[in-house]
Design an enzyme around this catalytic site. Sequence first.
Site, PDB file in Angstrom:
ATOM      1  N   THR A 184      -0.339  13.094  -1.540  1.00 40.60           N
ATOM      2  CA  THR A 184      -1.339  12.132  -2.018  1.00 40.60           C
ATOM      3  C   THR A 184      -2.638  12.893  -2.271  1.00 40.60           C
ATOM      4  O   THR A 184      -2.806  14.013  -1.771  1.00 40.60           O
ATOM      5  CB  THR A 184      -1.616  11.037  -0.968  1.00 40.60           C
ATOM      6  OG1 THR A 184      -2.159  11.664   0.194  1.00 40.60           O
ATOM      7  CG2 THR A 184      -0.349  10.302  -0.598  1.00 40.60           C
ATOM      8  N   GLU A 327       3.479   7.099  -2.153  1.00 39.23           N
ATOM      9  CA  GLU A 327       4.386   6.734  -1.055  1.00 39.23           C
ATOM     10  C   GLU A 327       5.522   5.833  -1.521  1.00 39.23           C
ATOM     11  O   GLU A 327       6.470   5.575  -0.778  1.00 39.23           O
ATOM     12  CB  GLU A 327       3.606   6.009   0.058  1.00 39.23           C
ATOM     13  CG  GLU A 327       2.610   6.866   0.803  1.00 39.23           C
ATOM     14  CD  GLU A 327       1.232   6.905   0.139  1.00 39.23           C
ATOM     15  OE1 GLU A 327       1.156   6.605  -1.072  1.00 39.23           O
ATOM     16  OE2 GLU A 327       0.258   7.240   0.817  1.00 39.23           O
ATOM     17  N   LYS A 435     -17.815  -6.682   1.027  1.00 37.84           N
ATOM     18  CA  LYS A 435     -17.911  -7.830   1.941  1.00 37.84           C
ATOM     19  C   LYS A 435     -19.356  -8.316   1.957  1.00 37.84           C
ATOM     20  O   LYS A 435     -20.215  -7.740   2.588  1.00 37.84           O
ATOM     21  CB  LYS A 435     -17.437  -7.424   3.330  1.00 37.84           C
ATOM     22  CG  LYS A 435     -15.969  -7.019   3.279  1.00 37.84           C
ATOM     23  CD  LYS A 435     -15.383  -6.675   4.617  1.00 37.84           C
ATOM     24  CE  LYS A 435     -13.938  -6.276   4.428  1.00 37.84           C
ATOM     25  NZ  LYS A 435     -13.707  -4.830   4.409  1.00 37.84           N
ATOM     26  N   TRP A 440     -15.532 -12.025   0.097  1.00 35.69           N
ATOM     27  CA  TRP A 440     -15.106 -10.767  -0.498  1.00 35.69           C
ATOM     28  C   TRP A 440     -15.347 -10.773  -1.998  1.00 35.69           C
ATOM     29  O   TRP A 440     -15.062 -11.752  -2.678  1.00 35.69           O
ATOM     30  CB  TRP A 440     -13.594 -10.542  -0.249  1.00 35.69           C
ATOM     31  CG  TRP A 440     -13.273 -10.165   1.161  1.00 35.69           C
ATOM     32  CD1 TRP A 440     -14.060 -10.370   2.259  1.00 35.69           C
ATOM     33  CD2 TRP A 440     -12.073  -9.540   1.608  1.00 35.69           C
ATOM     34  NE1 TRP A 440     -13.418  -9.897   3.369  1.00 35.69           N
ATOM     35  CE2 TRP A 440     -12.193  -9.384   3.011  1.00 35.69           C
ATOM     36  CE3 TRP A 440     -10.928  -9.093   0.985  1.00 35.69           C
ATOM     37  CZ2 TRP A 440     -11.192  -8.806   3.786  1.00 35.69           C
ATOM     38  CZ3 TRP A 440      -9.920  -8.518   1.751  1.00 35.69           C
ATOM     39  CH2 TRP A 440     -10.060  -8.364   3.142  1.00 35.69           C
TER      40      TRP A 440
HETATM   41  P1  ADP Z   1      -2.759   8.570  -4.149  1.00 37.85           P
HETATM   42  O1  ADP Z   1      -2.252   9.860  -4.684  1.00 37.85           O
HETATM   43  O2  ADP Z   1      -4.190   8.554  -3.710  1.00 37.85           O
HETATM   44  O3  ADP Z   1      -1.813   7.849  -3.242  1.00 37.85           O
HETATM   45  P2  ADP Z   1      -1.831   7.040  -6.267  1.00 37.85           P
HETATM   46  O4  ADP Z   1      -2.045   7.627  -7.595  1.00 37.85           O
HETATM   47  O5  ADP Z   1      -0.516   7.048  -5.664  1.00 37.85           O
HETATM   48  O6  ADP Z   1      -2.888   7.696  -5.374  1.00 37.85           O
HETATM   49  O7  ADP Z   1      -2.506   5.621  -6.342  1.00 37.85           O
HETATM   50  C1  ADP Z   1      -2.136   4.487  -5.664  1.00 37.85           C
HETATM   51  C2  ADP Z   1      -3.166   3.405  -5.821  1.00 37.85           C
HETATM   52  O8  ADP Z   1      -3.559   3.208  -7.176  1.00 37.85           O
HETATM   53  C3  ADP Z   1      -2.652   2.064  -5.395  1.00 37.85           C
HETATM   54  O9  ADP Z   1      -2.700   1.898  -4.011  1.00 37.85           O
HETATM   55  C4  ADP Z   1      -3.581   1.103  -6.129  1.00 37.85           C
HETATM   56  O10 ADP Z   1      -4.788   0.889  -5.422  1.00 37.85           O
HETATM   57  C5  ADP Z   1      -3.892   1.827  -7.391  1.00 37.85           C
HETATM   58  N1  ADP Z   1      -3.072   1.280  -8.464  1.00 37.85           N
HETATM   59  C6  ADP Z   1      -1.889   1.755  -8.905  1.00 37.85           C
HETATM   60  N2  ADP Z   1      -1.432   1.009  -9.929  1.00 37.85           N
HETATM   61  C7  ADP Z   1      -2.362   0.036 -10.142  1.00 37.85           C
HETATM   62  C8  ADP Z   1      -2.473  -1.067 -11.065  1.00 37.85           C
HETATM   63  N3  ADP Z   1      -1.560  -1.313 -11.999  1.00 37.85           N
HETATM   64  N4  ADP Z   1      -3.547  -1.853 -10.964  1.00 37.85           N
HETATM   65  C9  ADP Z   1      -4.504  -1.637 -10.036  1.00 37.85           C
HETATM   66  N5  ADP Z   1      -4.462  -0.625  -9.153  1.00 37.85           N
HETATM   67  C10 ADP Z   1      -3.404   0.200  -9.199  1.00 37.85           C
END
Ligand code: ADP
Length: 537
Positions: A184, A327, A435, A440
């Site tokens: 990640t 993940e 918040k 929210w």
């Molecule tokens: P990391 O490498 O930090 O885990 P990722 O690229 O796997 O990052 O990103 C995951 C995050 O991206 C998700 O938890 C979510 O917050 C955001 N995300 C992914 N797809 C979408 C979507 N279609 N709309 C809004 N947020 C998204």
Amino acid sequence: MLPTMMDTQLSVADLIEYAGSNYSAEEIVSRCVEGGIHRYTYQDCLRRTKKLANALTKLGAKQGQCIATLAWNTYRHIELYYAVTGIGAITHTINPRLFPEQITYIVNHAEDQIVFVDLSFVPILEKISDDLTSVAHFVVMTDRAHMPESQLNLLCYEELIEPESDSYDWPSHREDAPAALCYTSGTTGNPKGVLYTHRSTLLHAYAASQVLQASALNIILPVVPMFHVCAWGIPYMATMVGCKLVLPGAGMDGQSLYELIDNEQADLIVGVPTVWLNLLTYLRAAGEKLTSVKRTLVGGAAAPLSMIREFQEEHDVFLLHGWGMTEMSPLGTVNNMTSAMTKMPLEERYRVQMKQGKPVFGVELKIVDDNNHELPKDGKSFGRLMARGPWIASAYYKSEDKSSWVDGWFDTGDVATLSPDGMMQIVDRSKDVIKSGGEWISSIDLENTALGHDAVSEACVIGVPHPKWNERPLLLVTTHKPTTKESILTFLADKVAKWWLPDDVIFVDELPHNATGKLYKLDLRQQYQDHLQSSEQ
Ligand code: ADP
């Protein structure tokens, strides 16, 4: 009772065998890092993948070892995906946009034995090579003519594979053997590794390929990088269904993407919203239209209404959201076109398209409150989004940190609503939600609404401390023509609740992004933490 079915094991190498034999003439087209376009077939790819498998064995690669790539989306990267995993080693893709210290940490943590690197990223290796503890070989993904001068002992990809035989028998293994490793982006703390198996990769590819099959799509251009969550599994899906694959290499700018899309007649383009902002800006300025594209799959961040509309009304392209994360391999939900959507007036359909979609078969979702009690799926209640399924991580690689798992469910770090029909909508990242006075505010909603203003190029909303309301939203924007704070606030006034209106609008030249192209809010929150402290609004 004994079941009567065969116990064959799912294996990643079978995908390239399958495409190489059954879709042998389908093409993989790449924009080369060295310049120019490379074009060959799945049959050629299979042949070279086997040569590479032999070369890897000769270099000493062993089953269960990690072999890293620092590379763009090109045919050589595809060959590595299949050859490394095929010989029983683990394809470890590294995001070159991470900080050098993070890359050093990742290579050492994974104990990478060999690093394959594109020409563009050799300088990164030169900077960190002294601190790498496990790497025996660096291989540059190019031919002899393009090999760079370097103080490192660099091997040449084409020279390595050229003398090798193109016959290779893939070793057998259990389907729960490791196949690929991704970290990640590690916004806070060190990056965390997710180790996918052959089984999780194949099941994910089966499920994700519904996006292609539901819409009869045949020519995919993934802008989403193969160095981040395996390009959302597209290299595996494409071979599974025998699609033509178009790989943009390092050409991520609007013009390069447009040329490749148009020349190769891509019908599905896949990427994060920031990439499409660049493409749409280019198309607008150049007066060009996308004529071959039917769908764009957007994920990684929410696509704003203005983008959904522009794709549809200017280019006749249906934008569908996918949602997921490292993940989750990454796909959790997808918002495919349904028969109900085809009958909706456009504006109503756009509202549906703004949601992240329904879980793909295999993924279960629920939302919970702070005490882990499940909340109703009524489309209104929102809480922490939890997921489980066969391609969702149950731990981080070589880590004791179990804080993201509760009773067998993975805490996604997102806050969302779920509707009775399964539709999921992201409200915000739990760390980004604002918040204000016990209520929210969704930073994502505000950002996407602000993007509808005709002068705004990019918008970022952060919560900053406020003496009365605890936190209040602050809007930072980049613009492409002159405008004022008042104009932006007036634009927002009839589109969001009054108490959502940002307390201030700040004009900046550039907004910070993390290694996966997402807005990086951590530093901004620090930088602007005192901005509203003196105000008494
Ligand atoms: P990391 O490498 O930090 O885990 P990722 O690229 O796997 O990052 O990103 C995951 C995050 O991206 C998700 O938890 C979510 O917050 C955001 N995300 C992914 N797809 C979408 C979507 N279609 N709309 C809004 N947020 C998204």
